[in-house]
Design a protein around this motif. Sequence first.
Motif, mmCIF file in Angstrom:
data_model
loop_
_atom_site.group_PDB
_atom_site.id
_atom_site.type_symbol
_atom_site.label_atom_id
_atom_site.label_comp_id
_atom_site.label_asym_id
_atom_site.label_seq_id
_atom_site.Cartn_x
_atom_site.Cartn_y
_atom_site.Cartn_z
ATOM 1 N N SER B 173 0.868 -1.664 0.040
ATOM 2 C CA SER B 173 0.193 0.075 -0.176
ATOM 3 C C SER B 173 1.054 1.155 0.397
ATOM 4 O O SER B 173 1.639 1.268 0.073
ATOM 5 C CB SER B 173 -0.247 0.194 1.285
ATOM 6 O OG SER B 173 -1.703 -0.850 1.387
ATOM 7 N N VAL B 174 0.315 2.447 -0.365
ATOM 8 C CA VAL B 174 0.907 3.341 -0.260
ATOM 9 C C VAL B 174 0.059 4.598 0.640
ATOM 10 O O VAL B 174 -1.202 4.627 0.114
ATOM 11 C CB VAL B 174 1.744 4.116 -1.557
ATOM 12 C CG1 VAL B 174 2.355 3.789 -1.938
ATOM 13 C CG2 VAL B 174 0.301 4.809 -2.008
ATOM 14 N N ALA B 175 0.518 6.084 1.216
ATOM 15 C CA ALA B 175 -0.013 6.398 1.518
ATOM 16 C C ALA B 175 -0.617 7.373 0.300
ATOM 17 O O ALA B 175 0.060 8.037 -0.346
ATOM 18 C CB ALA B 175 -0.040 7.400 2.864
ATOM 19 N N ILE B 176 -1.692 7.901 0.029
ATOM 20 C CA ILE B 176 -2.118 8.966 -0.941
ATOM 21 C C ILE B 176 -2.280 10.830 0.803
ATOM 22 O O ILE B 176 -3.211 10.478 1.287
ATOM 23 C CB ILE B 176 -3.572 8.654 -1.372
ATOM 24 C CG1 ILE B 176 -2.862 7.524 -1.900
ATOM 25 C CG2 ILE B 176 -4.148 9.706 -2.349
ATOM 26 C CD1 ILE B 176 -3.673 6.396 -2.639
ATOM 27 N N GLU B 177 -2.401 11.627 0.012
ATOM 28 C CA GLU B 177 -2.286 12.950 0.059
ATOM 29 C C GLU B 177 -3.454 13.441 -0.908
ATOM 30 O O GLU B 177 -2.879 13.311 -2.139
ATOM 31 C CB GLU B 177 -1.303 14.088 0.822
ATOM 32 C CG GLU B 177 -1.437 14.779 1.445
ATOM 33 C CD GLU B 177 -0.726 16.300 1.608
ATOM 34 O OE1 GLU B 177 -0.880 16.854 2.415
ATOM 35 O OE2 GLU B 177 0.004 16.053 0.363
ATOM 36 N N SER B 178 -4.333 14.116 -0.974
ATOM 37 C CA SER B 178 -4.769 15.083 -2.368
ATOM 38 C C SER B 178 -4.813 16.549 -1.515
ATOM 39 O O SER B 178 -4.515 16.682 -0.518
ATOM 40 C CB SER B 178 -6.894 14.336 -2.205
ATOM 41 O OG SER B 178 -7.197 15.761 -2.310
ATOM 42 N N PRO B 179 -4.903 16.928 -2.902
ATOM 43 C CA PRO B 179 -4.654 18.660 -3.046
ATOM 44 C C PRO B 179 -5.311 18.907 -2.023
ATOM 45 O O PRO B 179 -5.363 20.117 -1.582
ATOM 46 C CB PRO B 179 -4.427 18.787 -4.325
ATOM 47 C CG PRO B 179 -4.676 17.607 -5.222
ATOM 48 C CD PRO B 179 -5.106 16.479 -3.593
ATOM 49 N N LEU B 184 -3.190 15.285 5.253
ATOM 50 C CA LEU B 184 -3.975 14.246 5.726
ATOM 51 C C LEU B 184 -3.690 13.082 4.425
ATOM 52 O O LEU B 184 -4.226 12.828 3.346
ATOM 53 C CB LEU B 184 -5.519 14.295 5.483
ATOM 54 C CG LEU B 184 -6.038 15.465 6.494
ATOM 55 C CD1 LEU B 184 -7.378 15.483 6.647
ATOM 56 C CD2 LEU B 184 -5.947 15.243 8.000
ATOM 57 N N TRP B 185 -2.860 12.028 5.719
ATOM 58 C CA TRP B 185 -2.625 10.524 4.402
ATOM 59 C C TRP B 185 -3.403 9.682 4.980
ATOM 60 O O TRP B 185 -3.528 9.365 6.075
ATOM 61 C CB TRP B 185 -1.273 10.543 4.319
ATOM 62 C CG TRP B 185 0.341 11.827 4.374
ATOM 63 C CD1 TRP B 185 0.284 12.824 5.134
ATOM 64 C CD2 TRP B 185 0.441 11.593 3.242
ATOM 65 N NE1 TRP B 185 0.923 13.924 4.637
ATOM 66 C CE2 TRP B 185 1.772 12.933 3.419
ATOM 67 C CE3 TRP B 185 0.181 10.582 2.233
ATOM 68 C CZ2 TRP B 185 2.462 13.483 2.193
ATOM 69 C CZ3 TRP B 185 1.570 10.931 1.404
ATOM 70 C CH2 TRP B 185 2.129 12.669 1.033
ATOM 71 N N ARG B 186 -4.148 8.698 4.065
ATOM 72 C CA ARG B 186 -4.759 7.550 4.430
ATOM 73 C C ARG B 186 -3.853 6.804 3.122
ATOM 74 O O ARG B 186 -3.464 6.987 2.043
ATOM 75 C CB ARG B 186 -6.129 7.761 3.978
ATOM 76 C CG ARG B 186 -6.586 8.560 4.557
ATOM 77 C CD ARG B 186 -6.580 8.178 5.876
ATOM 78 N NE ARG B 186 -7.475 9.444 6.704
ATOM 79 C CZ ARG B 186 -7.316 9.794 7.518
ATOM 80 N NH1 ARG B 186 -6.009 10.589 7.736
ATOM 81 N NH2 ARG B 186 -7.994 11.292 8.386
ATOM 82 N N TYR B 187 -3.945 6.120 3.972
ATOM 83 C CA TYR B 187 -3.392 4.297 3.128
ATOM 84 C C TYR B 187 -4.783 3.013 1.928
ATOM 85 O O TYR B 187 -5.585 3.526 2.609
ATOM 86 C CB TYR B 187 -2.680 3.028 4.285
ATOM 87 C CG TYR B 187 -1.243 3.699 4.835
ATOM 88 C CD1 TYR B 187 -0.341 3.109 4.255
ATOM 89 C CD2 TYR B 187 -1.228 4.227 5.546
ATOM 90 C CE1 TYR B 187 0.512 3.694 4.629
ATOM 91 C CE2 TYR B 187 0.233 5.135 6.033
ATOM 92 C CZ TYR B 187 1.301 4.715 5.719
ATOM 93 O OH TYR B 187 2.149 5.196 5.944
ATOM 94 N N TYR B 188 -4.133 3.065 0.977
ATOM 95 C CA TYR B 188 -4.474 2.062 0.505
ATOM 96 C C TYR B 188 -3.507 1.568 -0.752
ATOM 97 O O TYR B 188 -2.648 2.083 -0.878
ATOM 98 C CB TYR B 188 -5.253 3.438 -0.689
ATOM 99 C CG TYR B 188 -6.405 4.512 -0.494
ATOM 100 C CD1 TYR B 188 -7.508 3.591 -0.541
ATOM 101 C CD2 TYR B 188 -5.871 5.618 -0.132
ATOM 102 C CE1 TYR B 188 -8.717 4.641 0.380
ATOM 103 C CE2 TYR B 188 -7.192 6.769 0.236
ATOM 104 C CZ TYR B 188 -8.465 5.570 0.729
ATOM 105 O OH TYR B 188 -9.363 6.740 1.271
ATOM 106 N N SER B 189 -4.106 0.067 -0.840
ATOM 107 C CA SER B 189 -3.107 -0.474 -1.472
ATOM 108 C C SER B 189 -3.559 -0.438 -3.224
ATOM 109 O O SER B 189 -4.424 -0.085 -3.402
ATOM 110 C CB SER B 189 -3.849 -2.264 -1.160
ATOM 111 O OG SER B 189 -3.850 -2.278 0.080
ATOM 112 N N MET B 190 -2.622 -0.672 -3.733
ATOM 113 C CA MET B 190 -2.402 -1.152 -4.913
ATOM 114 C C MET B 190 -4.112 -2.067 -5.075
ATOM 115 O O MET B 190 -3.016 -3.417 -4.656
ATOM 116 C CB MET B 190 -0.810 -1.066 -5.773
ATOM 117 C CG MET B 190 -0.186 0.121 -5.751
ATOM 118 S SD MET B 190 0.308 0.740 -4.264
ATOM 119 C CE MET B 190 1.522 0.134 -4.032
ATOM 120 N N ALA B 191 -4.198 -1.642 -6.397
ATOM 121 C CA ALA B 191 -4.878 -2.985 -6.588
ATOM 122 C C ALA B 191 -4.314 -3.678 -7.896
ATOM 123 O O ALA B 191 -5.443 -5.155 -9.383
ATOM 124 C CB ALA B 191 -6.271 -2.838 -6.949
#
Lengths: 237, 382
Positions: B173-179, B184-191
């Motif tokens: 997974s990676v943490a993602i920050e939206s502009p 605020l970073w949230r973890y999402y897995s690559m599918a």
Amino acid sequence: VEPALTTAWFDEQSRMTPEEVHSVAFPTSRLGRRGYEEGAVREFLGAVHAEFLRLVNERTSLWQEVQRLRRRIIAGEADGDSQTVLFGEADAHIHAVRILSTAQVTADRYVADAQDYSTRLTEEARLRRDEIMHEAQQYSDMLLDDAHTKAREAAVSALNVAAAPQSDEEQRAAQAELAYLRTYSDVYRAHLRAYTEGILRGIEEWERKETASLQEAAQGLPTAGARAIDGNAHLHH
Amino acid sequence: LDVARLRESFAHVAVHGDELPLFFYSDLFLKHPEVREMFPVSMAAQRSHLVDALVKIVSQVDSVDDLTAFLQGLGRDHRKFGVVAEHYDAVGASLLATLEHFSGPAWTPELAADWQAAYELIGSVMTTAASADEQLRPPWWRGTVVAHEPRSFDVSVLFVQPEPRMDYLPGQSVAIESPSRPRLWRYYSMANAPRQDGLLEFHIRLIDGGAVSMALTSKTVAGTELRLGPPVGVLTLGQPVSSRDLLLVAGSTGLAPLKAILDQVATLPQPPKVHLFFGARTADGLYDLDNLEKMAAQYSWLTITPAVPADPKFADPKFADPKFAGETGTLADVVARHGDWSQHDAYLAGPTKMVRDAAIRLAAAGVAQDQIHIEDFGWSQP
């Protein structure tokens, strides 16, 4: 003595007294069984824990206050002048930390409130969506039935009309089919239009009500809170 | 370094609860105001992360290997926030000031020296790991959202082009920050497994009130540039790949990491048999079932079993899809019904409760602990 370094949102009026701890009575559990109700005990323990935290923090603050006063006395004695070092640099820093902490907790609270509000809105939208989908499903079933019935009638009458001398079996069947489809499509289209318009009216009403309730909520809150909530609400559009 | 004394000292200050991190951050921001902008407006979650990390460090201080791995991860992970070596001194000074403040009369020069030495040790492990990491990869990746596909009422699939290319193991997974939600970073897995063109697929479920998921499921996310942290996570196939067959259990968007693993299995010369259970609250929530069924038709080693709960609220015919041909019951029940898994490697992902229930059920049914794989973010809770 300055107020304790306790920035948690406690209600001053509801402080726990030793007397309360001593005299607390828990409701008994289900009929015929002895023992306290678990939820009530847990809630009470939560309150005791919060009170305990507060006492610990107050004690630390008081100890620091004593240290500050002690330093002040010692400094005063050394200088032979009791006017010096009323409020040293270190004390000023602690004071500033305290103010900043209070401000931060207030900010956290506003963000949490806005978050709660946004959670409620999404939950409502989700429920509303389920309802609309359900209604639409039912209505669509009804439309199909109705269109089907009407079309069958049309087909039957087309069959009857087509008893004319020049038409053969195939042509009659085709005409019946055509009449069926035409009627089916007409009826379905008319119903669908009426239903879509109904849904649009429902959405408009929903938006109007939401705006009204937001304004109402905004009026009932201090400015900063209202801004936080408005700012959050626009995420939904 | 007197470990027992440090522990006792920490236990003594820890009773102050949230006041401890509150004091720490206020002290840090007063002394170094420029650091404030590295943090989000609300510090509530940040404070509990700090305390969790301290608790973990203090409790593991005598199992050096675990602690070192934890701190190295922490050091690498902080690069994406823009943390550099100078920040470590500032944090150390504020940490010491906080400990002193809350220790009261228990604060002695010896204790101060012990804490100072302990912090220097922690800081040096973290900074060493961070600077080693600098040689290998950027602190974060730019990720352009090239496509946004709404798949169901509350699930969207994003295709993101990272720059530069990102290498990772399928299941990570990676943490993602939206502009639109800075800091605020949230973890999402690559599918998907790493592809030739480097494109990453993410499955985002809208959480009620979830600030980041709301930004990422909105259609306005298309074309924006996200920040991606480094790939992390242990929900990956062993190296070398074990010879056991695979059991994959996915709840909702927990499907993402398991789909990446499927991708990887498809490239193996001798793919093991794979049984994927895919569950959701309603049939409508099985947002990727069509693609999975296509894969199952293509690969003889793959079996897909969709499942939705038998809960009367959701089994209500008004929500039921007449075309749904899957099983009813919780994922744990459905998986258990399908027989003996003791010779399988199990990979579980999805809502915390679902994963826990399924893991407990599998363990009870005789699947060895080291064959049950679940994600453990440890230092970086999603």
